[in-house]
Design a protein around this motif. Structure first.
Motif, PDB file in Angstrom:
ATOM      1  N   GLU A 149      49.018  76.915  68.516  1.00 59.99           N
ATOM      2  CA  GLU A 149      48.339  76.181  68.888  1.00 59.99           C
ATOM      3  C   GLU A 149      48.730  74.602  68.794  1.00 59.99           C
ATOM      4  O   GLU A 149      48.791  74.264  67.554  1.00 59.99           O
ATOM      5  N   PRO A 150      49.165  73.819  69.780  1.00 61.97           N
ATOM      6  CA  PRO A 150      49.990  72.550  69.491  1.00 61.97           C
ATOM      7  C   PRO A 150      48.612  71.442  69.305  1.00 61.97           C
ATOM      8  O   PRO A 150      47.892  71.178  70.069  1.00 61.97           O
ATOM      9  N   GLU A 151      48.933  71.062  67.855  1.00 58.49           N
ATOM     10  CA  GLU A 151      48.035  69.987  67.214  1.00 58.49           C
ATOM     11  C   GLU A 151      48.563  68.768  66.471  1.00 58.49           C
ATOM     12  O   GLU A 151      49.808  69.033  66.388  1.00 58.49           O
ATOM     13  N   ILE A 152      47.986  67.833  66.199  1.00 56.03           N
ATOM     14  CA  ILE A 152      48.323  66.979  65.263  1.00 56.03           C
ATOM     15  C   ILE A 152      47.585  66.994  63.953  1.00 56.03           C
ATOM     16  O   ILE A 152      46.478  67.670  63.922  1.00 56.03           O
ATOM     17  N   LEU A 157      53.211  66.573  64.085  1.00 54.59           N
ATOM     18  CA  LEU A 157      53.058  67.814  64.901  1.00 54.59           C
ATOM     19  C   LEU A 157      52.574  68.944  64.182  1.00 54.59           C
ATOM     20  O   LEU A 157      53.301  69.211  62.938  1.00 54.59           O
ATOM     21  N   ALA A 158      51.747  70.021  64.402  1.00 57.50           N
ATOM     22  CA  ALA A 158      51.437  71.053  64.088  1.00 57.50           C
ATOM     23  C   ALA A 158      51.389  72.178  64.797  1.00 57.50           C
ATOM     24  O   ALA A 158      51.205  72.086  66.159  1.00 57.50           O
ATOM     25  N   ASN A 159      51.621  73.385  64.559  1.00 51.60           N
ATOM     26  CA  ASN A 159      51.397  74.614  65.224  1.00 51.60           C
ATOM     27  C   ASN A 159      50.387  75.296  64.455  1.00 51.60           C
ATOM     28  O   ASN A 159      50.501  76.077  63.342  1.00 51.60           O
ATOM     29  N   GLU A 160      49.228  75.250  65.007  1.00 49.89           N
ATOM     30  CA  GLU A 160      47.858  76.099  64.017  1.00 49.89           C
ATOM     31  C   GLU A 160      47.878  77.167  64.592  1.00 49.89           C
ATOM     32  O   GLU A 160      47.085  77.620  65.261  1.00 49.89           O
ATOM     33  N   PHE A 161      48.863  78.046  64.298  1.00 49.92           N
ATOM     34  CA  PHE A 161      49.084  79.386  64.516  1.00 49.92           C
ATOM     35  C   PHE A 161      47.729  80.289  64.285  1.00 49.92           C
ATOM     36  O   PHE A 161      47.261  80.222  63.169  1.00 49.92           O
ATOM     37  N   SER A 195      46.355  64.545  73.132  1.00 51.84           N
ATOM     38  CA  SER A 195      45.634  64.256  71.701  1.00 51.84           C
ATOM     39  C   SER A 195      45.304  62.687  71.483  1.00 51.84           C
ATOM     40  O   SER A 195      45.567  61.831  72.428  1.00 51.84           O
ATOM     41  N   GLY A 196      44.844  62.398  70.364  1.00 52.47           N
ATOM     42  CA  GLY A 196      44.682  60.853  70.021  1.00 52.47           C
ATOM     43  C   GLY A 196      43.020  60.748  70.539  1.00 52.47           C
ATOM     44  O   GLY A 196      42.683  61.438  71.406  1.00 52.47           O
ATOM     45  N   THR A 255      42.962  71.126  69.524  1.00 48.40           N
ATOM     46  CA  THR A 255      43.705  71.205  70.746  1.00 48.40           C
ATOM     47  C   THR A 255      42.969  71.663  71.814  1.00 48.40           C
ATOM     48  O   THR A 255      41.878  72.270  71.590  1.00 48.40           O
ATOM     49  N   ALA A 256      43.358  71.414  73.104  1.00 47.01           N
ATOM     50  CA  ALA A 256      42.525  71.871  74.082  1.00 47.01           C
ATOM     51  C   ALA A 256      43.506  72.662  74.882  1.00 47.01           C
ATOM     52  O   ALA A 256      43.278  73.231  76.221  1.00 47.01           O
TER      53      ALA A 256
END
Length: 321
Positions: free
Chosen positions: A158-161, A180-184, A240-241, A275-276
């Motif tokens: 999950e690509p997130e901030i 940046l975050a990967n919300e696995f 994002s943002g 994320t979307a």
């Protein structure tokens, strides 16, 4: 301005294309503590000088850590909010189907955010979906494997901030910066039933390699890819943002830190903003050895992590005392 943390100790600052090792600074956590104590901005506490370094080479050789860690992992909380981005409802509804007669809980939550997630400054908007991922032990450094437990049904990116926060001695949260975050997560488990969302989120997550100081840009463009050997099996942009969100950052922060246990002095919080964009929605099933890559020019170097899968340890046995 961006900061990176060396696993061996030491902080790197990057301004434009120039990166240097800050003299006498061991950790971004220590910098944040000093900024809280002095009522200063981190950028104002950075010393001059220091040797030039090749940040990209350090990242490629696995020498960079999660930008901020608490020395006591149990005092570092990994949490987040979902259904916060303008395209997130369609992605979630791919898991939880709805009909004309029945609107899914995901869509109800998403519509609540659209209608009340961006209140005026100083006002409180609608609360978002919220989840807990684990303590600081579950924060994975850039380049290190994201490990899916043996009992999991899936391990997807999950690509997130993410925002990093340190509570001051008075319990007031202070935002350190964004990464940046990967919300696995385990999206197959979540799809079984929405009430399994909490189970699906109890997985590691990765952050970095660079921490952005200051405010989050209103518009962020990034890319999420999965590499299987030399082949790219997934490649999609993500946005994002706040321009691309149904909530303001301030509203999401309020609804996390309104709970007194999350304002305990000295604790560190990492909050993922949603994320979307998911490869799961495109029918991708990641395999052990695949590499997740999340990138955005606003955050410098890409965040890359291979996927590993742990062996199933079977039924957990409890010992009576």
């Amino acid at each position: 301005m961006h900061l990176s943390q060396l696993k061996s100790g030491g902080v790197i600052v990057r301004e434009n294309e120039t990166a240097r090792l800050l003299p006498g600074i061991e950790s971004i956590f220590a910098l944040a503590q000093a900024a809280v104590e002095q009522g200063a901005r981190i950028a104002d506490l950075l010393p001059d000088g220091g040797e030039a370094v090749d940040l990209e080479m350090l990242a490629a050789s696995g020498k960079l850590d999660v930008p901020v860690r608490h020395p006591e992992p149990a005092r570092m909380y990994l949490c987040g909010t979902g259904l916060t981005h303008l395209g997130s409802a369609s992605t979630r509804n791919a898991m939880h189907a709805q009909t004309e007669e029945h609107v899914s809980d995901s869509m109800k939550m998403f519509r609540m955010g659209l209608e009340g997630g961006k209140p005026a400054a100083g006002e409180v908007g609608v609360q978002p979906e919220w989840f807990y991922k684990g303590p600081g032990s579950e924060a994975v450094a850039p380049g290190d494997p994201l490990t899916s437990p043996g009992f999991a049904l899936d391990g997807g990116e999950e690509p997130e901030i993410a925002g990093f926060y340190l509570n001051g001695p008075d319990g007031v949260p202070h935002r350190i910066g964004f990464t940046l975050a990967n919300e696995f997560s385990d999206h197959v488990t979540e799809r079984v039933n929405y009430l399994f969302l909490a189970h699906s989120k109890l997985r590691p997550a990765s952050f970095g390699p660079e921490l952005l100081l200051g405010d989050l840009p209103d518009h962020i463009e990034g890319r999420s890819r999965i590499l299987r050997g030399d082949e790219v099996i997934f490649d999609q942009p993500f946005l994002s943002g706040e321009d691309n969100m149904s909530h303001t950052i301030a509203n999401l922060e309020h609804h996390h830190f309104k709970y007194a246990p999350f304002r305990r002095p000295g604790d560190l919080h990492v909050h993922m903003f949603g994320t979307a964009t998911l490869s799961f929605a495109g029918g991708i099933t990641p395999q052990a050895g695949d590499v997740f890559e999340i990138s955005s020019a606003a955050f410098g170097l890409a965040l890359r992590n291979p996927l590993s899968v742990a062996s199933d340890t079977g039924c957990t046995t409890i010992r009576t005392l």
